[in-house]
Design an enzyme around this catalytic site. Structure first.
Site, PDB file in Angstrom:
ATOM      1  N   SER A 182       0.855  -1.190   0.000  1.00 29.49           N
ATOM      2  CA  SER A 182       0.000   0.000   0.000  1.00 29.49           C
ATOM      3  C   SER A 182       0.882   1.229   0.000  1.00 29.49           C
ATOM      4  O   SER A 182       2.031   1.194   0.475  1.00 29.49           O
ATOM      5  CB  SER A 182      -0.870   0.012   1.265  1.00 29.49           C
ATOM      6  N   TYR A 195      -2.300  -1.330  10.324  1.00 28.33           N
ATOM      7  CA  TYR A 195      -2.354  -1.629   8.882  1.00 28.33           C
ATOM      8  C   TYR A 195      -1.100  -1.115   8.183  1.00 28.33           C
ATOM      9  O   TYR A 195      -0.443  -1.848   7.425  1.00 28.33           O
ATOM     10  CB  TYR A 195      -3.604  -0.980   8.298  1.00 28.33           C
TER      11      TYR A 195
HETATM   12  P1  NAD Z   1     -11.397  -6.155  -0.894  1.00 29.25           P
HETATM   13  O1  NAD Z   1     -12.241  -6.013   0.294  1.00 29.25           O
HETATM   14  O2  NAD Z   1     -12.042  -6.255  -2.207  1.00 29.25           O
HETATM   15  O3  NAD Z   1     -10.395  -7.361  -0.736  1.00 29.25           O
HETATM   16  C1  NAD Z   1      -9.847  -7.791   0.487  1.00 29.25           C
HETATM   17  C2  NAD Z   1      -9.775  -9.273   0.390  1.00 29.25           C
HETATM   18  O4  NAD Z   1      -9.058  -9.847   1.476  1.00 29.25           O
HETATM   19  C3  NAD Z   1     -11.144  -9.946   0.365  1.00 29.25           C
HETATM   20  O5  NAD Z   1     -11.212 -10.675  -0.818  1.00 29.25           O
HETATM   21  C4  NAD Z   1     -11.149 -10.878   1.560  1.00 29.25           C
HETATM   22  O6  NAD Z   1     -11.796 -12.098   1.284  1.00 29.25           O
HETATM   23  C5  NAD Z   1      -9.662 -11.085   1.783  1.00 29.25           C
HETATM   24  N1  NAD Z   1      -9.392 -11.439   3.175  1.00 29.25           N
HETATM   25  C6  NAD Z   1      -9.513 -10.634   4.265  1.00 29.25           C
HETATM   26  N2  NAD Z   1      -9.210 -11.310   5.375  1.00 29.25           N
HETATM   27  C7  NAD Z   1      -8.884 -12.573   4.986  1.00 29.25           C
HETATM   28  C8  NAD Z   1      -8.491 -13.749   5.679  1.00 29.25           C
HETATM   29  N3  NAD Z   1      -8.365 -13.756   7.008  1.00 29.25           N
HETATM   30  N4  NAD Z   1      -8.259 -14.882   4.960  1.00 29.25           N
HETATM   31  C9  NAD Z   1      -8.410 -14.883   3.601  1.00 29.25           C
HETATM   32  N5  NAD Z   1      -8.752 -13.785   2.900  1.00 29.25           N
HETATM   33  C10 NAD Z   1      -8.996 -12.656   3.583  1.00 29.25           C
HETATM   34  O7  NAD Z   1     -10.422  -4.884  -0.879  1.00 29.25           O
HETATM   35  P2  NAD Z   1      -9.182  -4.450  -1.772  1.00 29.25           P
HETATM   36  O8  NAD Z   1      -9.043  -3.005  -1.496  1.00 29.25           O
HETATM   37  O9  NAD Z   1      -9.282  -4.928  -3.152  1.00 29.25           O
HETATM   38  O10 NAD Z   1      -7.968  -5.166  -1.024  1.00 29.25           O
HETATM   39  C11 NAD Z   1      -7.001  -5.951  -1.683  1.00 29.25           C
HETATM   40  C12 NAD Z   1      -5.623  -5.569  -1.161  1.00 29.25           C
HETATM   41  O11 NAD Z   1      -5.337  -4.226  -1.548  1.00 29.25           O
HETATM   42  C13 NAD Z   1      -5.480  -5.615   0.359  1.00 29.25           C
HETATM   43  O12 NAD Z   1      -4.239  -6.201   0.681  1.00 29.25           O
HETATM   44  C14 NAD Z   1      -5.484  -4.145   0.740  1.00 29.25           C
HETATM   45  O13 NAD Z   1      -4.788  -3.923   1.930  1.00 29.25           O
HETATM   46  C15 NAD Z   1      -4.773  -3.556  -0.457  1.00 29.25           C
HETATM   47  N6  NAD Z   1      -4.941  -2.120  -0.618  1.00 29.25           N
HETATM   48  C16 NAD Z   1      -6.166  -1.579  -0.793  1.00 29.25           C
HETATM   49  C17 NAD Z   1      -6.280  -0.197  -0.924  1.00 29.25           C
HETATM   50  C18 NAD Z   1      -7.611   0.466  -1.107  1.00 29.25           C
HETATM   51  O14 NAD Z   1      -7.675   1.702  -1.030  1.00 29.25           O
HETATM   52  N7  NAD Z   1      -8.679  -0.274  -1.372  1.00 29.25           N
HETATM   53  C19 NAD Z   1      -5.144   0.610  -0.885  1.00 29.25           C
HETATM   54  C20 NAD Z   1      -3.904   0.014  -0.710  1.00 29.25           C
HETATM   55  C21 NAD Z   1      -3.808  -1.352  -0.575  1.00 29.25           C
END
Ligand code: NAD
Length: 289
Positions: A182, A195
């Site tokens: 991130s 986080y």
């Molecule tokens: P999202 O909610 O679509 O995806 C998060 C995923 O993590 C879900 O599919 C969920 O099933 C999975 N997950 C959570 N806890 C889990 C567990 N204990 N076991 C198995 N799976 C688990 O959200 P997203 O934003 O697409 O997130 C994907 C990645 O991107 C994450 O690592 C998040 O930290 C990162 N990210 C997101 C953002 C943002 O602004 N959305 C920014 C930077 C990084």
């Protein structure tokens, strides 16, 4: 509102609180995962990819792009079956095979089972995308319980170690590991102490993995997203944060999951053969120095 040049949604967004882990259907506007736009050109033809966090958001966009590039997929997610089935539908529509594996990746035995299932089904792993993530915001250190702190590390960091350890014996020269970190790894947010700390750990883990796995011909890279419009946002942020989401970066809007897929494809493909240890920022203009 919509940016007239890019046709991408921009703030303000409606308040839309959701219970964690959130669902795509409950989001307004609906995130764009590239369903109507991503065009493949065989860049991952014949590859086998495991993608975690694949039911929604960035993981769904990656799954759609990988399938359209010719990869077969094993999709991992916590328990969001409705979203996962929709992602699988897009993969099948691209003519590729897909296996869904729900379960908690903070449990080391589930990580091992996920890899076993992938190998049983497809015989090897060419690409591992460690994308699952957990976040819980807190105003003060008093509001972060020891359980919350540990859960952040268990889901975001420890799971990556379990999966890499289990997957590497099934990866050949040319394989690729891609970890989702991130922007917070370099620009921590005070409401996301736990986080942000895990995301910084992921960048270090990735840099080290690139060195450690070079002699096996396996590449390791990280993608560092900025604010991206996914279920994680309304499921973990307050109304004010959701309303202004994306304003904090120079483009003043969140990225759509579809805008993340291209770097994952490049890092997964053989075109990325000399790229390892890279930290690729996809942040709407926020430079990570
Ligand atoms: P999202 O909610 O679509 O995806 C998060 C995923 O993590 C879900 O599919 C969920 O099933 C999975 N997950 C959570 N806890 C889990 C567990 N204990 N076991 C198995 N799976 C688990 O959200 P997203 O934003 O697409 O997130 C994907 C990645 O991107 C994450 O690592 C998040 O930290 C990162 N990210 C997101 C953002 C943002 O602004 N959305 C920014 C930077 C990084």
């Amino acid at each position: 509102m919509t940016d007239t040049a890019t046709h991408r949604a921009e703030p303000p967004f409606d308040a839309q609180p959701q219970a964690y882990p959130g669902s795509t259907a409950a989001m307004t506007p609906t995130p764009d995962h590239g369903e109507d736009s991503y065009r493949g050109s065989g860049r991952l033809a014949g590859k086998i990819a495991v993608v975690t966090g694949a039911d929604s958001g960035i993981g769904r966009a990656v799954a759609i792009a990988f399938a359209r590039e010719g990869a077969d997929l094993v999709l991992s997610y916590l328990d969001e079956d409705i979203d996962a089935r929709e992602t699988a539908r897009w993969v099948q529509q691209a003519g590729r095979r897909v296996v869904l594996v729900p379960g908690d990746l903070s449990d080391p035995s589930h990580g091992a089972a996920l890899v076993s299932q992938a190998v049983e089904e497809f015989g090897r792993i060419d690409v591992l995308v460690n994308n699952a993530g957990y976040q819980k915001c807190a105003d003060s250190i008093d509001d972060i319980s020891v359980e919350d702190w540990n859960r952040h590390f268990a889901v975001n960091v420890h799971s990556m170690f379990y999966l890499v350890k289990a997957a590497v014996p099934h990866m050949a020269k040319g394989a690729s590991i891609i970890n989702t970190a991130s922007m917070n790894a370099k620009m921590p947010m005070e409401r996301q102490l736990a986080y942000s700390s895990t995301k910084a750990a992921i960048t270090n883990f990735t840099a080290n993995l690139a060195k450690l796995l070079a002699d096996k011909g396996i590449r390791a890279n990280a993608v560092l997203p900025g604010p991206i419009w996914t279920p994680l946002i309304p499921a973990t942020m307050n109304d004010e944060e959701v309303e202004g989401f994306g304003k904090q970066v120079p483009m003043q809007r969140p990225g759509q999951p579809a805008e993340l897929a291209p770097p994952y494809v490049m890092l997964a493909s053989d075109e990325g053969s000399y790229i390892s240890g890279a930290m690729i920022a996809v942040t709407g203009g926020a430079a990570l120095l």
